[in-house]
Design an enzyme around this catalytic site. Structure first.
Site, PDB file in Angstrom:
ATOM      1  CG  ASP A  52      -9.293   5.462 -13.124  1.00  0.00           C
ATOM      2  OD1 ASP A  52      -8.294   4.750 -12.895  1.00  0.00           O
ATOM      3  OD2 ASP A  52      -9.684   6.365 -12.349  1.00  0.00           O
ATOM      4  CD  GLU A 130     -22.063 -31.529 -12.958  1.00  0.00           C
ATOM      5  OE1 GLU A 130     -22.084 -31.714 -11.717  1.00  0.00           O
ATOM      6  OE2 GLU A 130     -22.031 -32.461 -13.772  1.00  0.00           O
ATOM      7  CD  GLU A 132     -24.598 -28.349  -6.515  1.00  0.00           C
ATOM      8  OE1 GLU A 132     -24.824 -29.552  -6.735  1.00  0.00           O
ATOM      9  OE2 GLU A 132     -24.006 -27.939  -5.493  1.00  0.00           O
ATOM     10  CD  GLU A 187     -27.935 -30.650  -6.907  1.00  0.00           C
ATOM     11  OE1 GLU A 187     -28.019 -31.284  -5.824  1.00  0.00           O
ATOM     12  OE2 GLU A 187     -27.373 -31.117  -7.904  1.00  0.00           O
ATOM     13  CD  GLU A 194     -26.077 -29.403 -11.109  1.00  0.00           C
ATOM     14  OE1 GLU A 194     -25.807 -29.571  -9.898  1.00  0.00           O
ATOM     15  OE2 GLU A 194     -25.773 -30.221 -11.996  1.00  0.00           O
ATOM     16  CG  HIS A 243     -19.507 -31.267  -8.786  1.00  0.00           C
ATOM     17  ND1 HIS A 243     -20.636 -32.039  -8.636  1.00  0.00           N
ATOM     18  CD2 HIS A 243     -19.118 -30.934  -7.528  1.00  0.00           C
ATOM     19  CE1 HIS A 243     -20.919 -32.178  -7.363  1.00  0.00           C
ATOM     20  NE2 HIS A 243     -20.017 -31.514  -6.664  1.00  0.00           N
ATOM     21  NE  ARG A 314     -22.299 -38.135  -8.119  1.00  0.00           N
ATOM     22  CZ  ARG A 314     -22.574 -39.077  -9.008  1.00  0.00           C
ATOM     23  NH1 ARG A 314     -22.492 -40.344  -8.659  1.00  0.00           N
ATOM     24  NH2 ARG A 314     -22.947 -38.767 -10.239  1.00  0.00           N
ATOM     25  CD  GLU A 331     -17.985 -34.826 -11.183  1.00  0.00           C
ATOM     26  OE1 GLU A 331     -18.836 -34.194 -10.532  1.00  0.00           O
ATOM     27  OE2 GLU A 331     -18.105 -36.036 -11.461  1.00  0.00           O
ATOM     28  NE  ARG A 333     -18.026 -35.344  -6.228  1.00  0.00           N
ATOM     29  CZ  ARG A 333     -19.292 -35.254  -6.624  1.00  0.00           C
ATOM     30  NH1 ARG A 333     -19.575 -35.251  -7.933  1.00  0.00           N
ATOM     31  NH2 ARG A 333     -20.255 -35.161  -5.744  1.00  0.00           N
TER      32      ARG A 333
END
Length: 442
Positions: A52, A130, A132, A187, A194, A243, A314, A331, A333
């Protein structure tokens, strides 16, 4: 190699499995499951089991509630923490309608639709996430707190990192379930961790992310801790991101790599970047889907908020890792781990493919630390920002035809309606900050 129905039946028998959990997710990525005894496994693999759907968030109304679960044999795995005598296994399912059509509100089917589009363009998509997370103490009633279990920092070890034992057990459990773990570490923030697993084809990666979060929370609980993928549980320290590394392959070759191109990157790679940057304001509602997500997306805590890309730092939304050849990748982020992985990958891949189709030009890379630039400098360089709140992100989503198309009408409407209600509820609540700043003053 794909598993067959008979392969799964044999594996279940060899592992002495007694119960099977047929798993799927609602539109928010919350895992749901129907448990069946192993003697019903054959029927389940034939797609004959009905449930359902009217009580599942974002699915159907009560008058159209019948849904069918179609397990993917390749997702069969045995839960290692269950007793070996009468063990429990899992299969991840697609949701189908009684008309034997993929259900429009099934997030896994949504991702498959985008991947079919990539396939028609000649591409397969690989993704490496990745995700975290934080580990917190629980109170005397087992409820989660925001009290961290350690005072560790980036890459710290015991005795500072008191979560090392829990993290080690998470890694070992994931390995037993078929994950190839590449790294595991503390981290930046206290209590933050991580665990990275190897990239895979996009659908398999989304399945693994659902499994990963489930395993992390389960093992944390067995250590008397609470694992949370909430993006920003504590003010003043880094939040948790996800990321997401992405690459396209054609005939076994990474098409983002061109040894003769600028930075050894192909035109397709630059167009993919252009598509991501063009549609990021709209897909942010999916990749950062909670009110809390926007407490992380602020300058100063390593969270990218600016629509730019770079190889060398970054602070932009997109980073290009240094590796070339088969490892050339983009990547992204900004996403956080509260996102539904199926929908998050669907909208990002759709945006990148659109960039390739339309030969969208990526802007020049920004190799400076964007956080150090003034607002005027960013304006002069044409660097825009992501939405600053869930409300702004939903507005961007509603105005973007491509991302709405990636989600499909059903999922788009249900998602936006639910998130509008969520944001309205947040706006109406009186928060502690208001009491701290106004109660005594006025």
């Amino acid at each position: 190699m794909s598993l067959t129905k008979q392969d799964v039946l044999n594996m279940a028998k060899e592992a002495n499995v007694k119960f099977i959990r047929l798993q799927f997710t609602d539109i928010f990525g919350i895992p749901k499951n129907v448990a069946i005894p192993v003697d019903q496994l054959g029927k389940a693999l034939d797609g004959e089991l009905m449930f359902d759907g009217s009580s599942i968030e974002g699915f159907v109304r009560i008058e159209e509630s019948d849904q069918y679960l179609r397990p993917d044999p390749n997702t069969f795995t045995v839960f290692p923490w269950r007793p070996r005598d009468g063990s429990v296994a899992r299969l991840i399912c697609d949701v189908y309608t009684p008309d034997e059509e993929p259900f429009a509100g099934c997030p896994r089917c949504t991702l498959q639709k985008v991947l079919k589009e990539a396939e028609e363009m000649g591409y397969s998509v690989n993704v490496g996430p990745e995700a975290e997370f934080f580990l917190f103490h629980t109170d005397e009633n087992g409820r989660p707190t925001t009290i961290t279990h350690d005072q560790g920092g980036y890459f710290d070890l015991s005795p500072v990192d008191l979560g090392e034992n829990a993290r080690r057990d998470m890694v070992m459990t994931l390995q037993e379930m078929g994950f190839e773990i590449e790294a595991s570490h503390h981290e930046v923030a206290v209590g933050q961790h991580e665990i990275d697993f190897k990239y895979d084809e996009a659908l398999a990666t989304a399945d693994k992310l659902i499994t990963f979060k489930f395993v992390v929370r389960t093992i944390a609980q067995r250590h008397g801790l609470h694992a949370t993928f909430m993006p920003k549980p504590i003010f003043g320290i880094n939040g948790s991101g996800m990321h997401t590394h992405q690459s396209l392959f054609k005939n076994g070759e990474n098409i983002f790599y061109d040894p003769n191109g600028p930075r050894q990157m192909s035109e397709e790679a630059y167009h993919y970047i252009g598509g991501i940057l063009q549609h990021a304001p709209a897909f942010t509602a999916i990749t950062n889907p909670t009110v809390n997500s926007y407490k992380r997306l602020v300058p100063g805590y390593e969270a990218p908020v600016y629509l730019a890309w770079s190889e060398k730092n970054r602070s932009p939304l997109i980073r290009i890792p240094a590796r070339r050849g088969v490892g050339t990748r983009v990547e992204v982020r900004s996403p956080d781990p509260s996102a539904n992985p199926y929908l998050a990958l669907a909208v990002m891949i759709k945006a990148g493919l659109d960039g390739i189709k339309n030969k969208t030009q990526a802007p020049a890379p920004v190799d400076k630390n964007i956080y150090d630039l003034t607002e005027k400098q960013r304006e002069e360089m044409g660097i825009a920002s992501l939405p600053g709140s869930l409300k702004e992100a939903l507005n961007e989503l509603e105005n973007n035809v491509l991302i709405r198309e990636a989600l499909g009408t059903h999922t788009f409407n249900r998602f936006v309606t639910a998130k509008r209600i969520e944001y309205q509820d947040y706006e109406m609540k009186v928060h502690q900050w208001e009491l701290d700043n106004y109660l005594a003053k006025f």
